[in-house]
Design a protein around this motif. Sequence first.
Motif, mmCIF file in Angstrom:
data_model
loop_
_atom_site.group_PDB
_atom_site.id
_atom_site.type_symbol
_atom_site.label_atom_id
_atom_site.label_comp_id
_atom_site.label_asym_id
_atom_site.label_seq_id
_atom_site.Cartn_x
_atom_site.Cartn_y
_atom_site.Cartn_z
ATOM 1 N N LEU A 91 0.809 -1.217 0.000
ATOM 2 C CA LEU A 91 0.000 0.000 0.000
ATOM 3 C C LEU A 91 0.842 1.268 0.000
ATOM 4 O O LEU A 91 0.299 2.372 -0.028
ATOM 5 N N CYS A 147 -8.984 -5.863 -0.073
ATOM 6 C CA CYS A 147 -8.245 -7.118 -0.191
ATOM 7 C C CYS A 147 -7.298 -7.320 0.989
ATOM 8 O O CYS A 147 -7.268 -8.397 1.598
ATOM 9 N N LEU A 189 -12.457 -6.622 -6.865
ATOM 10 C CA LEU A 189 -11.394 -5.713 -7.308
ATOM 11 C C LEU A 189 -11.606 -5.307 -8.768
ATOM 12 O O LEU A 189 -11.463 -4.137 -9.128
ATOM 13 N N TRP A 237 -7.933 -1.653 -2.748
ATOM 14 C CA TRP A 237 -6.892 -2.553 -2.268
ATOM 15 C C TRP A 237 -7.040 -2.861 -0.788
ATOM 16 O O TRP A 237 -6.697 -3.964 -0.350
#
Length: 302
Positions: free
Chosen positions: A93, A116, A247, A113
Amino acid sequence: MSTASIGRSVGALLASGAFLLANAAGMPRLAAGIWYADGVHIEHEAEPGSSSTASRLSGLLPQPVLGVATADWKRARRAPITLTFAFYPLFLLINPVMNAVQTGTIGRGLPIWIVCFGPWVAGALFALNVVGNEGAALPATLLSRAPGRALVVGHVVAGVLLVGPVTLVTVIGFGVASPHSVESVVTLAVSALALTVFAGPIATGIGAIFPRFEEVSVSRSTEAIVPSTLAFVVYSLVVFLVAMPTLAAHSSTVAGAIASAIGPSQAVVRIIGTIASCTLAAIVGLLSAAYAVRRVEEFHFD
């Protein structure tokens, strides 16, 4: 393009760092707050609020499950360094966070993200080595009543209660601050919740297939039993594949291409992607947890 204001840049920096800080530094403190008892004290002293927390959790969870979860929180509070492996994916990240800092805005990719990575952490923290985590206490654990269900559910609950609220709040917060529509934020939040709940069950079965019983060095002076590398890799791959429909459906490029090729709007694509991820997570998670329960209860020493 106009230069982003200092205020927006600072706001983006603070918001982008919240998730990383909350997970990497705040999990042990949150574990200490959730952990409802410190054992029996000779002075018969109790920390304020511990009784009310214990009663709330006791009314929701069976005592064996609660015992496993509180043992996990206790280990997290006493030796947080042994859980550092669960935060490795968060380094991915760094680029989205740096982009948010440089531009002063939250992009579309950051909340996607986190949907996830948040569940990934929730499952990896305690549930990725359900048998090996017991260490020397394993023989006594296997003699208890229904040890498989207590271990599996307890480890899952420990991760969900710690990481779930942080993940959900972060996804919603970043989603609202990003260009995502309200409907998109809702579907992201639903996916984050479902994936967080089922990431732990997914981890239990994989950890039961690839257990680790021996301690490894996690620092110069600390050794601990952590999940095997193979379990780590397989779990990461499965979680990513399960989250893939969400996603892809929330990517403007992919969703736009699907909408143009097939016909439905991007909102419909997002809903379908969310349903697909939630369904996959539930199926894989339940099957994996059932295998883990059976593996624990059939475990025997050579």
